[in-house]
Design an enzyme around this catalytic site. Sequence first.
Site, PDB file in Angstrom:
ATOM      1  N   ALA A  83       0.861  -1.187   0.000  1.00  0.00           N
ATOM      2  CA  ALA A  83       0.000   0.000   0.000  1.00  0.00           C
ATOM      3  C   ALA A  83       0.893   1.230   0.000  1.00  0.00           C
ATOM      4  O   ALA A  83       2.047   1.168   0.432  1.00  0.00           O
ATOM      5  CB  ALA A  83      -0.921   0.010   1.214  1.00  0.00           C
ATOM      6  N   LYS A  94      -3.881   2.964  -2.546  1.00  0.00           N
ATOM      7  CA  LYS A  94      -3.098   1.995  -3.315  1.00  0.00           C
ATOM      8  C   LYS A  94      -3.134   2.417  -4.788  1.00  0.00           C
ATOM      9  O   LYS A  94      -4.030   3.121  -5.217  1.00  0.00           O
ATOM     10  CB  LYS A  94      -3.674   0.576  -3.174  1.00  0.00           C
ATOM     11  CG  LYS A  94      -3.377  -0.045  -1.810  1.00  0.00           C
ATOM     12  CD  LYS A  94      -4.146  -1.323  -1.556  1.00  0.00           C
ATOM     13  CE  LYS A  94      -3.921  -2.426  -2.579  1.00  0.00           C
ATOM     14  NZ  LYS A  94      -2.499  -2.743  -2.814  1.00  0.00           N
ATOM     15  N   GLY A  96       0.008   3.173  -6.694  1.00  0.00           N
ATOM     16  CA  GLY A  96       1.250   3.682  -7.255  1.00  0.00           C
ATOM     17  C   GLY A  96       1.784   2.750  -8.332  1.00  0.00           C
ATOM     18  O   GLY A  96       2.376   3.184  -9.318  1.00  0.00           O
ATOM     19  N   GLU A 103      -6.333  -5.195  -7.918  1.00  0.00           N
ATOM     20  CA  GLU A 103      -6.080  -5.370  -6.483  1.00  0.00           C
ATOM     21  C   GLU A 103      -7.367  -5.228  -5.674  1.00  0.00           C
ATOM     22  O   GLU A 103      -7.604  -5.974  -4.730  1.00  0.00           O
ATOM     23  CB  GLU A 103      -5.034  -4.349  -6.009  1.00  0.00           C
ATOM     24  CG  GLU A 103      -3.619  -4.675  -6.491  1.00  0.00           C
ATOM     25  CD  GLU A 103      -2.611  -3.553  -6.283  1.00  0.00           C
ATOM     26  OE1 GLU A 103      -1.436  -3.751  -6.615  1.00  0.00           O
ATOM     27  OE2 GLU A 103      -3.011  -2.478  -5.785  1.00  0.00           O
TER      28      GLU A 103
END
Lengths: 232, 232
Positions: A83, A94, A96, A103
């Site tokens: 995260a 979340k 990046g 996810e």
Amino acid sequence: VNPKQAASEKAASYVQDGMTVGLGTGSTAAYAITAIAARVRSEGLKIRCIATSHASEELARKNGLIIAEWHRVSRFDVTIDGADEVDPAYRMIKGGGGALLREKIVASSTDREIIVVDQSKLKPSLGAFPLPVVVVPFGWQRTRDRLEAMFGCEITPREAVNGEPLVTDDGLQILDLHFGGPLPEVDTLEATLKTIPGVVECGLFTGLCQHVIVGHLDGTTHEFFPGDPFTF
Amino acid sequence: VNPKQAASEKAASYVQDGMTVGLGTGSTAAYAITAIAARVRSEGLKIRCIATSHASEELARKNGLIIAEWHRVSRFDVTIDGADEVDPAYRMIKGGGGALLREKIVASSTDREIIVVDQSKLKPSLGAFPLPVVVVPFGWQRTRDRLEAMFGCEITPREAVNGEPLVTDDGLQILDLHFGGPLPEVDTLEATLKTIPGVVECGLFTGLCQHVIVGHLDGTTHEFFPGDPFTF
């Protein structure tokens, strides 16, 4: 020791024989995949996995993990993921790594979502890190305009190395919303974002974390569960 | 005379020189595209268009219409599209043609969304027609399960002619929710659907119709505006 690696190995210890396991995406999740595969090899665990990105699936296959088919999977026993920010209410930003849509799909079908982080990711509030929003490529410029009108913050399209808009594994694009401080109306933000046609998903995860493992530079780890304060 | 054709020609009369025009998808929208192109040729109108599907874009180009680039379009003056059901509150179910996502993106940036229908599409309530829901292919079976658990109605994946799940122009899939009667909680249904990760959009259109044109078998048309009752 890399703190993420220490915490990922601790997370991998929760995988048990017979489990269906969700594999996250990003540098932390890569450590977890490697650690899970090492346990499968050394202990002969029989598990099956679904990965949240092509990259993680490739890494998992290379390490000998068995990838399941979705139509045979109803729930995930454990998912291990990273995260970018976690707040005291166990909400997260979340995305990046760009895999937030998959996810979130996996996290929302997971019994125990284990989030592996180093201490720097624990924040009193979310929003210093840009909030990623997944959008449909068709008309994305107008979707960006509507998000700008709604929030008044800087919005940047996530770009690939060639400078073109990044295309995700799902053929979608990502806009990063730079709030630069606490997210506004965090409890209703996700629903508000999704009122805009063309918005597919956002990187704000609420109620989707059942276990946090924090790794430290000395190789030790701390484990936390929703309700626990983050104290060391 | 085909009632849809008569109404589409009436709708095309609202296109004026200099306008940016959204082109719908489906048999009704095809009549409208043809009618708009005929006016452009005979009256020398200068307009630019964005189409809500590859099929409509191809038809438009073949008829000599100019397709604009999204980064040069901020709003649509007029969009002409069809609908599967329209209720007295001017809410609609759209998506029998599979283009509902792009149709909603365009409608939500349109000043005058003209909906062209025959009389059979006017309904006291929405829901006899299946409600299409656009979903991400990744894990779509679990998204279907969650929709089933939420609504308890039959859900069928939209299929291509080869029996495989239909893939939309945006690389997504469609699930048809067979409520078989009035939609539940119609005012909050869209937001409720979008709480499920993997749900991208739904075919319930609320507040996105500014003008209804109904075509009749004798070639006449009736026009209605939000607030008007549907009376002939």
